[in-house]
Design a protein around this motif. Structure first.
Motif, PDB file in Angstrom:
ATOM      1  N   VAL A 181      -0.611   8.096 -11.997  1.00 15.86           N
ATOM      2  CA  VAL A 181      -0.489   7.976 -13.452  1.00 15.86           C
ATOM      3  C   VAL A 181       0.778   7.249 -13.883  1.00 15.86           C
ATOM      4  O   VAL A 181       0.721   6.287 -14.659  1.00 15.86           O
ATOM      5  CB  VAL A 181      -0.598   9.361 -14.127  1.00 15.86           C
ATOM      6  N   ALA A 182       1.934   7.674 -13.421  1.00 12.88           N
ATOM      7  CA  ALA A 182       3.190   7.047 -13.840  1.00 12.88           C
ATOM      8  C   ALA A 182       3.237   5.580 -13.418  1.00 12.88           C
ATOM      9  O   ALA A 182       3.688   4.720 -14.187  1.00 12.88           O
ATOM     10  CB  ALA A 182       4.380   7.815 -13.273  1.00 12.88           C
ATOM     11  N   MET A 183       2.753   5.271 -12.218  1.00 14.28           N
ATOM     12  CA  MET A 183       2.732   3.901 -11.720  1.00 14.28           C
ATOM     13  C   MET A 183       1.795   3.044 -12.579  1.00 14.28           C
ATOM     14  O   MET A 183       2.155   1.936 -12.986  1.00 14.28           O
ATOM     15  CB  MET A 183       2.279   3.898 -10.254  1.00 14.28           C
ATOM     16  N   ALA A 203       6.159  10.527  -8.633  1.00 16.36           N
ATOM     17  CA  ALA A 203       7.537  10.117  -8.949  1.00 16.36           C
ATOM     18  C   ALA A 203       8.035   9.081  -7.949  1.00 16.36           C
ATOM     19  O   ALA A 203       8.734   8.128  -8.317  1.00 16.36           O
ATOM     20  CB  ALA A 203       8.459  11.335  -8.966  1.00 16.36           C
ATOM     21  N   GLU A 204       7.661   9.236  -6.677  1.00 16.75           N
ATOM     22  CA  GLU A 204       8.067   8.256  -5.662  1.00 16.75           C
ATOM     23  C   GLU A 204       7.350   6.921  -5.864  1.00 16.75           C
ATOM     24  O   GLU A 204       7.930   5.863  -5.632  1.00 16.75           O
ATOM     25  CB  GLU A 204       7.796   8.798  -4.264  1.00 16.75           C
ATOM     26  N   LYS A 205       6.084   6.968  -6.289  1.00 17.33           N
ATOM     27  CA  LYS A 205       5.372   5.719  -6.580  1.00 17.33           C
ATOM     28  C   LYS A 205       6.046   4.992  -7.737  1.00 17.33           C
ATOM     29  O   LYS A 205       6.234   3.777  -7.699  1.00 17.33           O
ATOM     30  CB  LYS A 205       3.894   5.986  -6.894  1.00 17.33           C
ATOM     31  N   LEU A 206       6.421   5.741  -8.771  1.00 13.46           N
ATOM     32  CA  LEU A 206       7.111   5.149  -9.911  1.00 13.46           C
ATOM     33  C   LEU A 206       8.460   4.570  -9.490  1.00 13.46           C
ATOM     34  O   LEU A 206       8.834   3.469  -9.905  1.00 13.46           O
ATOM     35  CB  LEU A 206       7.297   6.187 -11.020  1.00 13.46           C
ATOM     36  N   VAL A 237       0.861  -1.182   0.000  1.00 14.09           N
ATOM     37  CA  VAL A 237       0.000   0.000   0.000  1.00 14.09           C
ATOM     38  C   VAL A 237       0.893   1.226   0.000  1.00 14.09           C
ATOM     39  O   VAL A 237       1.727   1.399   0.893  1.00 14.09           O
ATOM     40  CB  VAL A 237      -0.951   0.012   1.218  1.00 14.09           C
ATOM     41  N   LEU A 238       0.717   2.074  -1.019  1.00 10.77           N
ATOM     42  CA  LEU A 238       1.511   3.288  -1.181  1.00 10.77           C
ATOM     43  C   LEU A 238       0.585   4.481  -1.056  1.00 10.77           C
ATOM     44  O   LEU A 238      -0.438   4.538  -1.727  1.00 10.77           O
ATOM     45  CB  LEU A 238       2.174   3.303  -2.567  1.00 10.77           C
ATOM     46  N   SER A 239       0.947   5.444  -0.209  1.00 15.03           N
ATOM     47  CA  SER A 239       0.027   6.554   0.002  1.00 15.03           C
ATOM     48  C   SER A 239       0.730   7.789   0.526  1.00 15.03           C
ATOM     49  O   SER A 239       1.678   7.696   1.303  1.00 15.03           O
ATOM     50  CB  SER A 239      -1.053   6.142   1.017  1.00 15.03           C
ATOM     51  N   ALA A 240       0.211   8.936   0.121  1.00 18.85           N
ATOM     52  CA  ALA A 240       0.633  10.206   0.716  1.00 18.85           C
ATOM     53  C   ALA A 240      -0.030  10.360   2.085  1.00 18.85           C
ATOM     54  O   ALA A 240       0.329  11.242   2.850  1.00 18.85           O
ATOM     55  CB  ALA A 240       0.266  11.374  -0.190  1.00 18.85           C
ATOM     56  N   ASP A 241      -1.001   9.517   2.379  1.00 19.28           N
ATOM     57  CA  ASP A 241      -1.693   9.463   3.676  1.00 19.28           C
ATOM     58  C   ASP A 241      -2.424  10.759   4.010  1.00 19.28           C
ATOM     59  O   ASP A 241      -2.376  11.250   5.137  1.00 19.28           O
ATOM     60  CB  ASP A 241      -0.715   9.082   4.792  1.00 19.28           C
TER      61      ASP A 241
END
Length: 174
Positions: free
Chosen positions: A122-124, A98-101, A71-75
């Motif tokens: 989007v990038a991910m 960019a960090e998700k990518l 799970v990836l999130s800015a929270d």
């Protein structure tokens, strides 16, 4: 060591599995997918204004024996740590697309499916072997919809795709 499922074998989770296994999905007219990881956005994807969407817990528990879930999130809603602990999932606080990518590439984009709904996804979604955009209760950005391989009405529909790979094959066949 990961074992690959056969294309004829649906992705239904077996309660006997201890380690995640790669899911091989053969799609006519497209490269074969070999998915080992599922990257999930939190806010607006798994949750509605910070509250877990009904049905998500069950589906994630059925996918967990087959895929490594992240799970990836800015929270934005401040629930990442709590929900991660509650669901026993790996979480990562990420502040930008960019960090998700970067996380996706470090994990191995060709081995990842990704689900999201926002511009920072989007990038991910675009780089993942399988990108799934969801239109949830918080909406979805048109950029996320355009970047995905598949668009679903809800997170439940998206997770159900991964639980029955025949639907992915039918949707993406050339």
């Amino acid at each position: 060591m990961r074992l690959a499922s056969t294309a004829a074998m649906p992705l239904m989770a077996s309660t006997d599995c201890v380690e995640p296994v790669a899911c091989t999905i053969e799609i006519p007219g497209r490269p074969t997918l070999q998915i080992e990881h599922l990257l999930l956005d939190l806010n607006g994807t798994l949750t509605n204004r910070g509250a877990l969407i009904d049905g998500v817990r069950d589906r994630l528990s059925r996918l967990e024996p087959q895929l490594e879930l992240h799970v990836l999130s800015a929270d934005t809603c401040g629930t990442l740590d709590e929900l991660g602990a509650e669901l026993h999932l790996a979480t990562r606080r990420i502040s930008s697309g960019a960090e998700k990518l970067e996380f996706l590439n470090a994990t191995g984009a060709q081995r990842c499916a990704a689900i999201g709904n926002r511009t920072n996804d989007v990038a991910m979604l675009s780089a993942a072997a399988l990108g799934i955009a969801v239109i949830g209760p918080e909406g979805a950005s048109t950029a996320a919809l355009a970047a995905a391989d598949v668009v679903c009405r809800s997170i439940l529909d998206a997770l159900d795709l991964l639980l029955d790979d025949r639907v992915i094959v039918a949707t993406l066949r050339a």
